[in-house]
Design an enzyme around this catalytic site. Sequence first.
Site: not given
Ligand code: SF4
Length: 641
Positions: A174, A222, A319-320, A343, A362, A412, A430
């Site tokens: 930025y 940051r 964060g995520r 995440c 999310c 199922e 993956k």
């Molecule tokens: Fe993580 Fe996917 Fe959720 Fe983003 S959408 S916070 S990458 S699990």
Amino acid sequence: MKTANPSPLFSPLAIGGITIKNRLAVSPMVTVYCDTDGMATERFIAYHETKAKGGWGMIIVEDYAVDPLGRGFWTPGLWKDEQIASHARLTERVRRAGSAIIAQIYHAGRQTSAGLIGAQPVSASPLPCPAMGEIPRELSVAEIEKIVSQFGDTALRARQAGFDGVEVHGAHGYLIAQFMSSYSNKRSDAYGGPLENRLRFPLDIIADIRKKCGSDFLIGFRISGDEKVPGGRAIEETKAVAIRLEKQGVDLLHVSAGTYESPWAIVPPMNIPPGWIVDYAAEVKKVVSLPVMTVGRINDPFLAESILRSGKADLIAMGRASLADPDLPDKFAEGRSEDIRRCIGCQQGCREILRRNEPIRCLVNPTCGYEYRREFKKAEVPRKITVVGGGPAGMEAARTAALAGHDVTLYEKADRLGGQFAAAAVPPAKGELATYLAWAARQVEKLGVAVKLKTPYTKEICRSENPSLVIIATGACCARPPIPGIDGPSVVSAEEVLTGRVSVKRKVVIAGGGMIGCETATYLGSLSRQVTILEMLPTIAADEESTRRFFLLQMIDDQRIRVLTEAKITGITETGVRIEQNAELFDIAADTVVLALGMEPENALAKELEGMVPLKIIGDALKSRNALEAIREGFLAGAQA
Ligand code: SF4
């Protein structure tokens, strides 16, 4: 009631005039929950408040623009006094819930577009950001001084709004980073050239904030430890910058990585290992005595704890991980780490959507961004609910309905839960998808859902059990367009390949170069098969999220997978595939042809049950899309059962 947890993650930290109750911070992430004038909405407040209630020690609220021309998205703003009141409501609610709250303040510089801000973007030098492509206008000295003052004024408004401090956004390419890095700063005046000149802009900003906000107001900074671009700043210069920032009175350094030209470093996908930039924080810590915070796909409290124990950082920003589970700190404190929803680095909800300047979501947490709607309620009268299909949508529907207090049975037909998502976890890089399935299956079991595997649901079962509602989450199956030979013995589906239900011989043609086709190709490439991808469009993996696509294309290249685009399959035989490309017909030899030509809803059961029982069709069974939509629909179906 939380139990005392001896983890060092729960030791307080005194910094910049405040004491943070633990070492877990929420890193700033653009949400697009504010209105277009930068005012805090109830959506924005409830989202941050939910995390504060989940036990995070400090929440850094994202990207407060110091000027409306410095926005890269519909970020929050404190560029005018009228914005203070709405953000004061945010700080009041977050602090009441127990977290310290910091406003990250920023100016996007060239990393925005004229379409968004209505003017030509500005920068240190008139060099286009490679990702945005627009040539910015070089700022004059008078304009630079004005922006310095805008940062100070914004920080003062943040203080008036009740924030405990500000984080100056000098990372991710930025405006401040544009001045700091010789990659983007080609000026020959007092703001360009040697490092001391390139640091003039951020150092003036820090001085102005300190002058306007006082010595007891936390100032964080940051910085990208490494910009990960040719000619960008690397860690050695970052260390020199850190020393100078400390001298200028910065209280906390937050070490990240990347610019818009290296987006995978800013928001790393599942291809990048968790905690991959911790060593940059450790390097910075060696040369300063102020607290250093690390970040970068840290999605697990045990990893956070080990980083802290190693002494490489003083605070861990996640964060995520906080999107995926806002209650992560409390769950860890209570010894419920197995309940933490991690995440998975999929990028679907938090990055791909953001690229369209739309509110983030999310994939694994269907309430993220919808906290203000308070959609989940306990059932007043428990009912008997049947869910058919044990993929992500079905498991989420079953989980939520059981959480609401209903009596839930999950059917199922396969011998395991997971649906298409389980197959999607098989290709290289993956595997992390499977952690979500493991979490969902564990929750379903813990909540007492009766899971019936290897049991196709039928009219007869429905009649004998007589549920109040059947939720159809039967997913999708491989599309089979009318190509001559498509039902031949050498033709298999991508799912059959990935789940190991068929064997694949040496020469393979993948019919369809979308994400599924390309990922299946890399799986077969890793098994030393000779693979050709055929795609009708001019590019492959066009439906893949861009940071993941970057790594996927690299893998396709590394594995020497042959790619033919704008190629139409006109027929399939036992020895290969006939294609039309550039108005020419030719044959490609193949022992096995793998279909990856899209998916079609599998909802025959819904037609069978129509009129017998109330039905809800969700996920791919309704319309073939992605897991983000499927899990959200599963949640809503369970919450409203
Ligand atoms: Fe993580 Fe996917 Fe959720 Fe983003 S959408 S916070 S990458 S699990």
